[in-house]
Write a protein that holds these residues in place. Structure first.
Motif, PDB file in Angstrom:
ATOM      1  N   HIS A  28      40.076  44.025  41.150  1.00  0.00           N
ATOM      2  CA  HIS A  28      41.403  44.494  41.550  1.00  0.00           C
ATOM      3  C   HIS A  28      41.628  44.382  43.054  1.00  0.00           C
ATOM      4  CE1 HIS A  28      38.627  47.891  41.757  1.00  0.00           C
ATOM      5  NE2 HIS A  28      39.404  48.421  42.681  1.00  0.00           N
ATOM      6  N   ASN A  29      40.556  44.175  43.829  1.00  0.00           N
ATOM      7  CA  ASN A  29      40.674  44.052  45.286  1.00  0.00           C
ATOM      8  C   ASN A  29      40.421  42.651  45.818  1.00  0.00           C
ATOM      9  OD1 ASN A  29      41.308  46.676  46.382  1.00  0.00           O
ATOM     10  ND2 ASN A  29      39.276  47.365  45.740  1.00  0.00           N
ATOM     11  N   MET A  30      39.748  41.803  45.061  1.00  0.00           N
ATOM     12  CA  MET A  30      39.217  40.562  45.619  1.00  0.00           C
ATOM     13  C   MET A  30      40.290  39.604  46.126  1.00  0.00           C
ATOM     14  SD  MET A  30      36.084  41.135  45.748  1.00  0.00           S
ATOM     15  CE  MET A  30      35.636  39.558  46.434  1.00  0.00           C
ATOM     16  N   GLU A  31      41.350  39.407  45.384  1.00  0.00           N
ATOM     17  CA  GLU A  31      42.391  38.478  45.833  1.00  0.00           C
ATOM     18  C   GLU A  31      42.963  38.921  47.173  1.00  0.00           C
ATOM     19  OE1 GLU A  31      43.421  35.638  44.854  1.00  0.00           O
ATOM     20  OE2 GLU A  31      42.744  35.407  42.780  1.00  0.00           O
ATOM     21  N   ALA A  32      43.271  40.215  47.289  1.00  0.00           N
ATOM     22  CA  ALA A  32      43.902  40.717  48.509  1.00  0.00           C
ATOM     23  C   ALA A  32      42.961  40.646  49.705  1.00  0.00           C
ATOM     24  CB  ALA A  32      44.388  42.145  48.291  1.00  0.00           C
ATOM     25  N   VAL A  33      41.700  41.052  49.531  1.00  0.00           N
ATOM     26  CA  VAL A  33      40.794  41.063  50.672  1.00  0.00           C
ATOM     27  C   VAL A  33      40.456  39.648  51.128  1.00  0.00           C
ATOM     28  CG1 VAL A  33      38.608  41.170  49.357  1.00  0.00           C
ATOM     29  CG2 VAL A  33      38.737  42.151  51.659  1.00  0.00           C
ATOM     30  N   LEU A  34      40.311  38.720  50.193  1.00  0.00           N
ATOM     31  CA  LEU A  34      39.988  37.349  50.585  1.00  0.00           C
ATOM     32  C   LEU A  34      41.188  36.648  51.215  1.00  0.00           C
ATOM     33  CD1 LEU A  34      37.724  36.326  47.575  1.00  0.00           C
ATOM     34  CD2 LEU A  34      37.038  36.998  49.881  1.00  0.00           C
ATOM     35  N   SER A  35      42.377  36.955  50.733  1.00  0.00           N
ATOM     36  CA  SER A  35      43.585  36.425  51.378  1.00  0.00           C
ATOM     37  C   SER A  35      43.696  36.961  52.797  1.00  0.00           C
ATOM     38  CB  SER A  35      44.826  36.806  50.574  1.00  0.00           C
ATOM     39  OG  SER A  35      44.805  36.195  49.297  1.00  0.00           O
ATOM     40  N   MET A  93      29.971  41.021  60.191  1.00  0.00           N
ATOM     41  CA  MET A  93      30.850  42.179  59.999  1.00  0.00           C
ATOM     42  C   MET A  93      30.712  42.711  58.581  1.00  0.00           C
ATOM     43  SD  MET A  93      34.955  42.520  60.611  1.00  0.00           S
ATOM     44  CE  MET A  93      35.724  44.149  60.619  1.00  0.00           C
ATOM     45  N   LYS A  94      30.562  44.015  58.466  1.00  0.00           N
ATOM     46  CA  LYS A  94      30.560  44.702  57.171  1.00  0.00           C
ATOM     47  C   LYS A  94      31.990  45.029  56.778  1.00  0.00           C
ATOM     48  CE  LYS A  94      29.001  49.083  55.075  1.00  0.00           C
ATOM     49  NZ  LYS A  94      30.318  49.578  54.612  1.00  0.00           N
ATOM     50  N   LEU A  95      32.342  44.693  55.547  1.00  0.00           N
ATOM     51  CA  LEU A  95      33.678  45.009  55.046  1.00  0.00           C
ATOM     52  C   LEU A  95      33.555  45.419  53.586  1.00  0.00           C
ATOM     53  CD1 LEU A  95      36.640  44.899  56.151  1.00  0.00           C
ATOM     54  CD2 LEU A  95      36.876  42.764  54.876  1.00  0.00           C
ATOM     55  N   ASP A  96      34.336  46.424  53.187  1.00  0.00           N
ATOM     56  CA  ASP A  96      34.396  46.819  51.792  1.00  0.00           C
ATOM     57  C   ASP A  96      35.573  46.111  51.125  1.00  0.00           C
ATOM     58  OD1 ASP A  96      32.252  48.507  52.173  1.00  0.00           O
ATOM     59  OD2 ASP A  96      33.508  50.262  52.567  1.00  0.00           O
ATOM     60  N   PRO A  97      35.478  45.786  49.837  1.00  0.00           N
ATOM     61  CA  PRO A  97      36.565  45.065  49.176  1.00  0.00           C
ATOM     62  C   PRO A  97      37.910  45.779  49.211  1.00  0.00           C
ATOM     63  CG  PRO A  97      34.567  44.916  47.862  1.00  0.00           C
ATOM     64  CD  PRO A  97      34.289  45.899  48.961  1.00  0.00           C
ATOM     65  N   ASP A  98      37.919  47.108  49.381  1.00  0.00           N
ATOM     66  CA  ASP A  98      39.192  47.835  49.417  1.00  0.00           C
ATOM     67  C   ASP A  98      39.719  48.012  50.834  1.00  0.00           C
ATOM     68  OD1 ASP A  98      37.399  49.700  50.354  1.00  0.00           O
ATOM     69  OD2 ASP A  98      37.854  51.228  48.854  1.00  0.00           O
ATOM     70  N   GLU A  99      39.224  47.206  51.777  1.00  0.00           N
ATOM     71  CA  GLU A  99      39.670  47.283  53.164  1.00  0.00           C
ATOM     72  C   GLU A  99      40.399  46.010  53.584  1.00  0.00           C
ATOM     73  OE1 GLU A  99      36.185  50.226  54.905  1.00  0.00           O
ATOM     74  OE2 GLU A  99      35.931  48.061  55.086  1.00  0.00           O
ATOM     75  N   ILE A 173      41.346  48.995  60.599  1.00  0.00           N
ATOM     76  CA  ILE A 173      40.972  48.577  59.251  1.00  0.00           C
ATOM     77  C   ILE A 173      41.729  49.503  58.307  1.00  0.00           C
ATOM     78  CG2 ILE A 173      39.132  48.493  57.533  1.00  0.00           C
ATOM     79  CD1 ILE A 173      37.170  47.822  59.650  1.00  0.00           C
ATOM     80  N   GLU A 174      42.522  48.938  57.421  1.00  0.00           N
ATOM     81  CA  GLU A 174      43.236  49.737  56.438  1.00  0.00           C
ATOM     82  C   GLU A 174      42.354  49.924  55.210  1.00  0.00           C
ATOM     83  OE1 GLU A 174      46.826  47.728  55.516  1.00  0.00           O
ATOM     84  OE2 GLU A 174      47.652  47.886  57.552  1.00  0.00           O
ATOM     85  N   HIS A 175      42.066  51.192  54.901  1.00  0.00           N
ATOM     86  CA  HIS A 175      41.219  51.508  53.750  1.00  0.00           C
ATOM     87  C   HIS A 175      42.115  51.928  52.586  1.00  0.00           C
ATOM     88  CE1 HIS A 175      37.965  54.275  51.823  1.00  0.00           C
ATOM     89  NE2 HIS A 175      38.068  53.118  51.205  1.00  0.00           N
ATOM     90  N   HIS A 176      42.333  51.018  51.640  1.00  0.00           N
ATOM     91  CA  HIS A 176      43.167  51.286  50.471  1.00  0.00           C
ATOM     92  C   HIS A 176      42.273  51.883  49.381  1.00  0.00           C
ATOM     93  CE1 HIS A 176      46.803  49.172  51.935  1.00  0.00           C
ATOM     94  NE2 HIS A 176      45.898  48.562  52.692  1.00  0.00           N
ATOM     95  N   ASP A 177      42.162  53.203  49.418  1.00  0.00           N
ATOM     96  CA  ASP A 177      41.159  53.924  48.642  1.00  0.00           C
ATOM     97  C   ASP A 177      41.562  54.042  47.179  1.00  0.00           C
ATOM     98  OD1 ASP A 177      38.921  55.318  48.038  1.00  0.00           O
ATOM     99  OD2 ASP A 177      39.469  57.157  49.066  1.00  0.00           O
ATOM    100  N   SER A 178      41.203  53.048  46.370  1.00  0.00           N
ATOM    101  CA  SER A 178      41.411  53.007  44.916  1.00  0.00           C
ATOM    102  C   SER A 178      42.850  52.647  44.544  1.00  0.00           C
ATOM    103  CB  SER A 178      41.036  54.335  44.241  1.00  0.00           C
ATOM    104  OG  SER A 178      39.658  54.574  44.355  1.00  0.00           O
ATOM    105  N   PRO A 179      43.014  51.860  43.476  1.00  0.00           N
ATOM    106  CA  PRO A 179      44.359  51.457  43.034  1.00  0.00           C
ATOM    107  C   PRO A 179      45.131  52.583  42.359  1.00  0.00           C
ATOM    108  CG  PRO A 179      42.705  50.609  41.524  1.00  0.00           C
ATOM    109  CD  PRO A 179      41.952  51.224  42.677  1.00  0.00           C
TER     110      PRO A 179
END
Length: 299
Positions: A28-35, A93-99, A173-179
Motif C-alpha cells: 500500500h506504500n510502495m508505489e508512492a514512496v518509490l515515485s 539513507m534509512k527510509l521507511d515505506p510510509d515516509e 520527512i512526512e510520516h504517513h502513519d498507516s492508511p
C-alpha cells in the motif's frame, strides 16, 4: 543472500545516496514512496521479510534491488542491510515505506551531501494521521556516509549510531502513519508486544539512560522509569495534546493523543501479563484458511 535476477534497474537520480528500506506487507506504500524517490536517489535497496502482498512485485517493477531475509528484530535487520547490501553510493539513507521526502529536504540533502564535511545528517519528521498533518515534529538521524553507521541491536525502536560529526538539514520527512485506523491499531499492537518483550528481557533501551544526559539519553531514562510515574497516562495525553500542540489539528489531533497514551497502557499491561504467566504474547491467527477436505462443505 538472495540474488536478484531482474532486467529492470533503478535509474540513478541526482543525489549521491543509496536509500535503504525494510518491509513486510508494504504494498500500500510502495508505489508512492518509490515515485517520491524517482529522479533523486542514486540507488534504492529493499530488505523484505517475505511479504504476502505485492511489495516485492512493485519494488522489482521499479528497478529496486530487493533481497529477502527472515525478520529477527529491527536492529538486527538494519545491521544486516548495512553490512550485506552492495551499496556503492557515497551516502546512505534509512527510509521507511510510509515516509515521503519533501522537495525542500531533497534539495537541501543533495547540497549538503556534496558540500558538507559532516559524517551524518539529522532532519525533521512530521507525522500525518488519518490523512491530516499533525503539528508533531522531531529530529531524527537518517543519513550518513556509507560505512560510518551501525544500529543499536534491539528488537524494536532501533537507533543509528554514526561515527563522526552530525549536521542538521532543513526540510521534512512526512510520516504517513498507516492508511487507516485498522492498520494503525494492528501495527501498534505488534509494536507494544515487541516493546513489552524487550522490557521484560531488559534489552529495550537503545542507549544508556541518563537523567542529565543528552535528549536521547533523557528519553531512555523516562522510558526505563515510566511505569513508576504517577498519573502517567493522563500525563502522556496532556503532553501530546498541549505541549506538542496536537489540539491544533482538531478532532484528529485529540484522537491521536488519546491513542498514543493507550499504546503506553497496552505495553504496561502486556508486561504485567508476561510476569504473571511467564509467557510471551503470541501471534494471533486471523483470516480464513482453505476448505478442509475431511468435512462437508456448504456455500
Amino acid at each position: 543472500m538472495s540474488v536478484q535476477d531482474n532486467a529492470k534497474h533503478w535509474m540513478p537520480g541526482v543525489a549521491p545516496v543509496a536509500v535503504v528500506m525494510i518491509s513486510l506487507n508494504e504494498a500500500h506504500n510502495m508505489e508512492a514512496v518509490l515515485s517520491n524517490l524517482k529522479g533523486w536517489a542514486q540507488e534504492v535497496f529493499l530488505v523484505d521479510s517475505h511479504s504476502a502482498d505485492e511489495t516485492v512485485d512493485i519494488a522489482l517493477r521499479h528497478g529496486v534491488h530487493v533481497v529477502q531475509r527472515r525478520f529477527h528484530g529491527f536492529g538486527d535487520q538494519w545491521n544486516f542491510a548495512l553490512r550485506e547490501l552492495p551499496i556503492t553510493a557515497p551516502w546512505t539513507m534509512k527510509l521507511d515505506p510510509d515516509e515521503r521526502l519533501s522537495n525542500a529536504l531533497k534539495r537541501n540533502l543533495t547540497d549538503a551531501m556534496q558540500r558538507s564535511a559532516a559524517e551524518g545528517f539529522t532532519m525533521q519528521r512530521r507525522l500525518w494521521f488519518m490523512g491530516r498533518p499533525l503539528p508533531v515534529r522531531h529530529d531524527i538521524l537518517r543519513a550518513w556516509k556509507t560505512g560510518r553507521c551501525r544500529f543499536s541491536d534491539v528488537l524494536v525502536n532501533e537507533h543509528p549510531l554514526v561515527d563522526g560529526a552530525i549536521a542538521h538539514v532543513a526540510g521534512d520527512i512526512e510520516h504517513h502513519d498507516s492508511p487507516d485506523l485498522e492498520h494503525w491499531l494492528h501495527k501498534q499492537n505488534k509494536y507494544s508486544s515487541a516493546e513489552a518483550i524487550a522490557f521484560v528481557a531488559g534489552t529495550g533501551l537503545a542507549a544508556i539512560p541518563k537523567l542529565l544526559g543528552n535528549a536521547f539519553e533523557k528519553r531512555m531514562w523516562v522510558k526505563r522509569h515510566f511505569f513508576r510515574i504517577p498519573f502517567r497516562y493522563v500525563g502522556v495525553f496532556c503532553y501530546y495534546l498541549f505541549l506538542k500542540g496536537v489540539w491544533r489539528a482538531g478532532k484528529v489531533g485529540c484522537i491521536w493523543a488519546r491513542l498514543r497514551s493507550d499504546v503506553y497502557r497496552y505495553r504496561e499491561y502486556k508486561v504485567t501479563e508476561m510476569r504473571l504467566t511467564g509467557r510471551r504474547p503470541g501471534a494471533t491467527v486471523s483470516g480464513c484458511g482453505r476448505p478442509d477436505a475431511r468435512v462437508p462443505q456448504f456455500d
